[in-house]
Design a protein around this motif. Structure first.
Motif, PDB file in Angstrom:
ATOM      1  N   GLU A 218       2.735  -0.978   0.213  1.00 53.62           N
ATOM      2  CA  GLU A 218       1.976  -1.996  -0.354  1.00 53.62           C
ATOM      3  C   GLU A 218       1.273  -2.534   0.777  1.00 53.62           C
ATOM      4  O   GLU A 218      -0.076  -2.718   0.548  1.00 53.62           O
ATOM      5  N   GLN A 219       1.763  -2.719   2.134  1.00 56.15           N
ATOM      6  CA  GLN A 219       0.966  -3.227   3.365  1.00 56.15           C
ATOM      7  C   GLN A 219      -0.193  -2.154   3.688  1.00 56.15           C
ATOM      8  O   GLN A 219      -1.242  -2.836   3.536  1.00 56.15           O
ATOM      9  N   ALA A 220       0.173  -1.059   3.480  1.00 51.93           N
ATOM     10  CA  ALA A 220      -0.978  -0.119   4.035  1.00 51.93           C
ATOM     11  C   ALA A 220      -2.060  -0.286   2.724  1.00 51.93           C
ATOM     12  O   ALA A 220      -3.111  -0.137   3.376  1.00 51.93           O
ATOM     13  N   ALA A 221      -1.913  -0.112   1.587  1.00 53.30           N
ATOM     14  CA  ALA A 221      -2.768  -0.432   0.684  1.00 53.30           C
ATOM     15  C   ALA A 221      -3.621  -1.673   0.791  1.00 53.30           C
ATOM     16  O   ALA A 221      -4.915  -1.698   0.871  1.00 53.30           O
ATOM     17  N   THR A 222      -3.120  -2.919   1.236  1.00 52.93           N
ATOM     18  CA  THR A 222      -3.828  -4.060   1.482  1.00 52.93           C
ATOM     19  C   THR A 222      -4.842  -3.770   2.613  1.00 52.93           C
ATOM     20  O   THR A 222      -5.717  -4.397   2.751  1.00 52.93           O
ATOM     21  N   LEU A 223      -4.220  -3.283   3.805  1.00 50.43           N
ATOM     22  CA  LEU A 223      -4.857  -2.927   4.941  1.00 50.43           C
ATOM     23  C   LEU A 223      -6.206  -2.000   4.677  1.00 50.43           C
ATOM     24  O   LEU A 223      -7.259  -2.347   4.941  1.00 50.43           O
TER      25      LEU A 223
ATOM     26  N   PHE B 186      -2.852   4.807   8.390  1.00 48.81           N
ATOM     27  CA  PHE B 186      -2.429   3.458   8.958  1.00 48.81           C
ATOM     28  C   PHE B 186      -1.165   3.104   9.014  1.00 48.81           C
ATOM     29  O   PHE B 186      -0.259   3.748   8.582  1.00 48.81           O
ATOM     30  N   ALA B 187      -1.016   2.479   9.996  1.00 53.01           N
ATOM     31  CA  ALA B 187       0.662   1.997  10.564  1.00 53.01           C
ATOM     32  C   ALA B 187       0.572   0.767   9.725  1.00 53.01           C
ATOM     33  O   ALA B 187       0.107  -0.425   9.690  1.00 53.01           O
ATOM     34  N   ALA B 188       1.957   0.659   9.206  1.00 50.19           N
ATOM     35  CA  ALA B 188       2.199  -0.335   8.075  1.00 50.19           C
ATOM     36  C   ALA B 188       3.656  -0.192   8.015  1.00 50.19           C
ATOM     37  O   ALA B 188       4.374   0.677   8.126  1.00 50.19           O
ATOM     38  N   GLU B 189       4.185  -1.436   7.372  1.00 47.60           N
ATOM     39  CA  GLU B 189       5.576  -1.578   7.110  1.00 47.60           C
ATOM     40  C   GLU B 189       5.998  -1.164   5.882  1.00 47.60           C
ATOM     41  O   GLU B 189       7.161  -0.745   5.725  1.00 47.60           O
ATOM     42  N   SER B 190       5.129  -0.935   5.011  1.00 46.22           N
ATOM     43  CA  SER B 190       5.231  -0.462   3.527  1.00 46.22           C
ATOM     44  C   SER B 190       3.956   0.116   3.064  1.00 46.22           C
ATOM     45  O   SER B 190       3.040  -0.079   3.589  1.00 46.22           O
TER      46      SER B 190
ATOM     47  N   VAL C 152      10.152  -1.640  11.362  1.00 48.95           N
ATOM     48  CA  VAL C 152       9.555  -0.600  12.057  1.00 48.95           C
ATOM     49  C   VAL C 152       8.317  -0.002  11.194  1.00 48.95           C
ATOM     50  O   VAL C 152       8.267   0.166   9.883  1.00 48.95           O
ATOM     51  N   LEU C 153       7.195   0.278  11.932  1.00 50.47           N
ATOM     52  CA  LEU C 153       5.983   0.666  11.195  1.00 50.47           C
ATOM     53  C   LEU C 153       6.060   2.025  10.919  1.00 50.47           C
ATOM     54  O   LEU C 153       6.742   2.943  11.683  1.00 50.47           O
ATOM     55  N   LYS C 154       5.656   2.718   9.606  1.00 50.09           N
ATOM     56  CA  LYS C 154       5.616   3.904   9.368  1.00 50.09           C
ATOM     57  C   LYS C 154       3.953   4.329   9.423  1.00 50.09           C
ATOM     58  O   LYS C 154       3.161   3.299   9.372  1.00 50.09           O
ATOM     59  N   VAL C 155       3.723   5.492   9.208  1.00 51.63           N
ATOM     60  CA  VAL C 155       2.306   6.061   8.861  1.00 51.63           C
ATOM     61  C   VAL C 155       2.106   6.276   7.407  1.00 51.63           C
ATOM     62  O   VAL C 155       2.934   7.122   7.029  1.00 51.63           O
ATOM     63  N   TYR C 156       1.118   5.761   6.933  1.00 49.32           N
ATOM     64  CA  TYR C 156       0.705   6.161   5.425  1.00 49.32           C
ATOM     65  C   TYR C 156      -0.707   6.743   5.553  1.00 49.32           C
ATOM     66  O   TYR C 156      -1.645   6.114   6.252  1.00 49.32           O
ATOM     67  N   GLN C 157      -1.012   7.787   4.927  1.00 48.87           N
ATOM     68  CA  GLN C 157      -2.374   8.248   4.486  1.00 48.87           C
ATOM     69  C   GLN C 157      -2.798   7.637   3.376  1.00 48.87           C
ATOM     70  O   GLN C 157      -2.081   7.283   2.349  1.00 48.87           O
ATOM     71  N   CYS C 158      -4.031   6.992   3.535  1.00 47.84           N
ATOM     72  CA  CYS C 158      -4.485   6.059   2.343  1.00 47.84           C
ATOM     73  C   CYS C 158      -5.659   6.417   1.560  1.00 47.84           C
ATOM     74  O   CYS C 158      -6.109   6.062   0.606  1.00 47.84           O
ATOM     75  N   ASP C 159      -6.322   7.648   2.207  1.00 47.61           N
ATOM     76  CA  ASP C 159      -7.544   8.629   1.440  1.00 47.61           C
ATOM     77  C   ASP C 159      -7.377   9.789   2.115  1.00 47.61           C
ATOM     78  O   ASP C 159      -6.468  10.153   3.025  1.00 47.61           O
ATOM     79  N   ASP C 160      -8.430  10.770   1.997  1.00 45.26           N
ATOM     80  CA  ASP C 160      -8.442  12.067   2.423  1.00 45.26           C
ATOM     81  C   ASP C 160      -8.438  12.162   4.147  1.00 45.26           C
ATOM     82  O   ASP C 160      -8.123  13.222   4.461  1.00 45.26           O
ATOM     83  N   SER C 161      -8.715  10.984   4.933  1.00 45.98           N
ATOM     84  CA  SER C 161      -8.856  10.973   6.181  1.00 45.98           C
ATOM     85  C   SER C 161      -8.221   9.723   6.838  1.00 45.98           C
ATOM     86  O   SER C 161      -8.100  10.007   8.153  1.00 45.98           O
ATOM     87  N   ASP C 162      -7.813   8.766   6.374  1.00 50.44           N
ATOM     88  CA  ASP C 162      -7.597   7.547   7.131  1.00 50.44           C
ATOM     89  C   ASP C 162      -6.074   7.448   7.054  1.00 50.44           C
ATOM     90  O   ASP C 162      -5.309   7.331   6.052  1.00 50.44           O
TER      91      ASP C 162
END
Length: 89
Positions: free
Chosen positions: A23-28, A17-21, A5-15
């Protein structure tokens, strides 16, 4: 099709990403920006953050006057990991 299942990760102040983990969010994020996320990111959104009302935008990034939520954006996003939203979510 992904089994996880995809979860939602905040990767900076504004973006977001939908990712499985995380680690995957960081890669995206790295693939999109060329940079690693800063310390403290990626961070999985809480249920309250997923359900909070957000302004709705059309395909031209103009506000529609309606509202949505990050959870609704994720549901409409589909099953592929990737960028979900940015700016003033």
């Amino acid at each position: 099709m992904h089994d996880n299942v995809l979860k939602v990760y905040q990767c900076d102040d504004s973006d977001l990403f939908a990712a499985e983990s995380a680690e995957q969010a960081a890669t995206l994020y790295r693939d999109m920006t060329g940079d690693d996320p800063e310390y403290g990111y990626p961070r999985e959104l809480t249920d309250a953050e997923l359900d909070a009302p957000q302004p709705e935008f059309d395909e031209n990034e103009n506000r529609t006057g309606g509202t949505t939520s990050v959870r609704q954006m994720l549901a409409e996003h589909g099953n592929e990991p990737g960028w979900l939203a940015g700016s003033d979510w």
